[in-house]
Design an enzyme around this catalytic site. Structure first.
Site, short mmCIF file in Angstrom:
data_model
loop_
_atom_site.label_atom_id
_atom_site.label_comp_id
_atom_site.label_asym_id
_atom_site.label_seq_id
_atom_site.Cartn_x
_atom_site.Cartn_y
_atom_site.Cartn_z
N GLY A 1 40.48 29.79 49.88
CA GLY A 1 41.66 30.21 50.61
C GLY A 1 41.64 31.10 52.93
N ASP B 1 38.32 42.20 46.09
CA ASP B 1 37.85 41.41 45.97
C ASP B 1 37.27 41.81 44.96
OD1 ASP B 1 38.89 39.70 47.56
OD2 ASP B 1 37.11 39.42 48.94
N ARG C 1 35.77 35.04 40.44
CA ARG C 1 35.37 36.82 39.37
C ARG C 1 35.56 37.75 38.61
NH1 ARG C 1 36.28 37.14 46.03
NH2 ARG C 1 33.77 37.40 46.08
N LYS D 1 45.58 36.33 44.15
CA LYS D 1 44.42 36.09 45.59
C LYS D 1 44.22 33.94 43.74
CE LYS D 1 42.87 38.91 48.04
NZ LYS D 1 42.60 38.47 49.23
#
Ligand code: S3P
Length: 459
Positions: free
Chosen positions: A116, A338, A410, A365
């Site tokens: 992104g 994040d 993640r 996300k």
């Protein structure tokens, strides 16, 4: 817009690693985590270092460059745009800047992969070029909202087409003269701010960005290091178009977001003690430290110093027998945006309830991180209530099970951490994208003491 552009069609989507079969991990309780770890370079800074070095006059050397798929995609794009980039060794790039007006028309679509940051920042930069370009990405990126950059860039005079709903690919029509704007961003997003500032470098007059909550200021700091006159303070950035950039060497600190997995893991695995060297502690990135400390974690910053205009420190983290659930202050959300997947894991291992609100950005996300974490934690026996903008997590014990990462790096790493406290094997599906931000995570994690084996499923 009906003007023909360079050849473009759907099959250009990046394919990722899935062509070789889906990769998965089986993770379980390993050993106490011990040692001194070097975490790979910061992703946000690595993207920006390549971009600004490419636009500068002269040759810049970048050290500590993240060899992740995302940042390598950005470097490859600048090669397509006519910039000579050498890689004398891993994590080093020598970028022969072409000057602010020196980029060349690409020979095909520019593939941002999973990134992104790459796509949004490049949209700002490419909107100001005299040539047309097309930005594409993988399946996850192709579902992420781009209107947040298309709108302000269009106000500056840019001409950008997207798929329905403001989704990638982006077709950017060159040759549009840009004018500076005063932009109050409706979202707290460093990517949006940076896209507008990069376009602002080429715009007539002054460009000002105001944010609803201050976000990471890497673009501002680095533009300043490259010799651009820019005024900035938390929540505000202003620059005048028509300035040049001058080559500067960049030393990239270790990525706080990657360090985060080890900060939480060492906090929850008995007898652990880790040192993480030279971790970037930009004030708008370190929110997880405050949150973990509020829960009772034992993390000490040592040897605090400045590196290339950024605060860094070595982090020393030790196991604590008890983390406490917290009501996370909403104002902290952007500073740890994040880190929520692994923060949720800390919450699952804490005593009592952890409440997160005001975090609806997590839904756009690399995956819908609120939904995906809630589902995964429930599969491991954790009680989670998902809310529209957050979650309530009741800490307790974790059991083994199978979780889907939805190709989100993640999420995959967060569940590898969770597995270190589960009373059975945790199988984590679809982990190849870990290489976008943390290549070699599984090896480093095993070295530190994680129970973690990797496998590939034939398709
Ligand atoms: C980034 C900004 C953040 C963050 C992303 C990297 C950047 O995104 O989540 O991983 O490098 O500017 P948003 O700006 O969309 O919040």
């Amino acid at each position: 817009m009906d003007r023909p552009l360079i050849a473009w069609s759907r099959p250009y989507k990046q394919r990722g690693h899935e062509m070789n079969g889906k990769q998965y991990w089986v993770a379980n309780i390993g050993h106490p985590l011990r040692g001194m770890l070097d975490i790979p370079g910061d992703k946000s800074i690595s993207h920006r270092a390549v971009m600004l070095a490419a636009l500068a006059d002269g040759v810049s050397q970048i050290d500590g460059f993240l060899e992740g798929a995302d940042t390598r995609a950005t470097a490859a794009i600048f090669t397509q745009l006519g910039v000579h980039i050498e890689m004398p060794t891993a994590s080093r790039r020598i970028v022969h800047g072409v000057g602010i007006d020196g980029l060349r028309a690409p020979d095909g679509p520019l593939d941002c992969g999973n990134a992104g940051t790459g796509m949004r920042l490049l949209a700002g930069l490419l909107a100001a070029q005299p040539f047309d370009s097309v930005l594409i990405g993988d399946d996850s990126l192709s579902k992420r909202p781009m209107r947040r950059v298309i709108d302000p860039l269009s106000r500056m005079g840019a001409r950008i087409d997207s798929e329905a709903g403001g989704l990638p690919p982006l077709r950017i029509y060159g040759g549009a003269p840009l004018r500076g704007i005063g932009f109050s961003s409706p979202v707290a997003s460093a990517q949006v701010k940076s896209a507008v500032l990069l376009a602002g470098l080429y715009a007539q007059g002054e460009t000002t960005v105001r944010e609803p909550h201050p976000t990471r200021d890497y673009t501002e700091r680095m533009l300043s290091e490259f010799g651009v006159g820019i005024d900035y303070s938390p929540g505000l950035a202003r620059l005048r178009g028509g300035q040049r950039l001058y080559a500067t060497d960049v030393l990239v600190p270790a990525d706080f977001s990657s360090a985060a997995f080890f900060l939480v893991a060492a906090s929850i695995v008995p007898e652990s003690e880790l040192y993480l060297r030279s971790v970037g502690l930009n004030p708008r990135r370190r929110g997880l430290l405050d949150a973990l400390r509020m829960m009772g974690a034992d993390i000490v910053e040592e040897n605090a110093r400045e590196q290339g205009g950024e605060p860094v420190a070595d982090l020393h983290v030790r196991y604590v027998p008890r983390l406490r659930g917290i009501a996370l202050p909403e104002a902290w959300v952007p500073d740890m945006i994040d880190e929520f997947p692994v923060f949720f894991v800390a919450a699952a291992c804490a005593e009592g309830e952890t409440i997160v609100r005001g975090a609806d950005e997590l839904r756009v996300k690399e995956s819908d991180r609120l939904a995906v974490m809630a589902t995964g934690l429930r599969a491991l026996g954790v009680e989670v209530d998902e809310t529209p903008d957050g979650a309530v997590i009741r800490g307790g014990s974790l059991r083994g099970g199978t979780v889907e990462s939805h190709g989100d790096h993640r999420i995959a790493m967060a569940f590898a951490v969770a597995a270190q406290r589960a009373d059975g094997d945790v199988r984590i599906e679809d982990v190849a994208n870990v290489a976008t931000s943390f290549p070699g995570f599984d090896t480093l994690a095993r070295l530190a003491g994680f129970g973690l084996t990797a496998g590939t499923m034939a398709e």
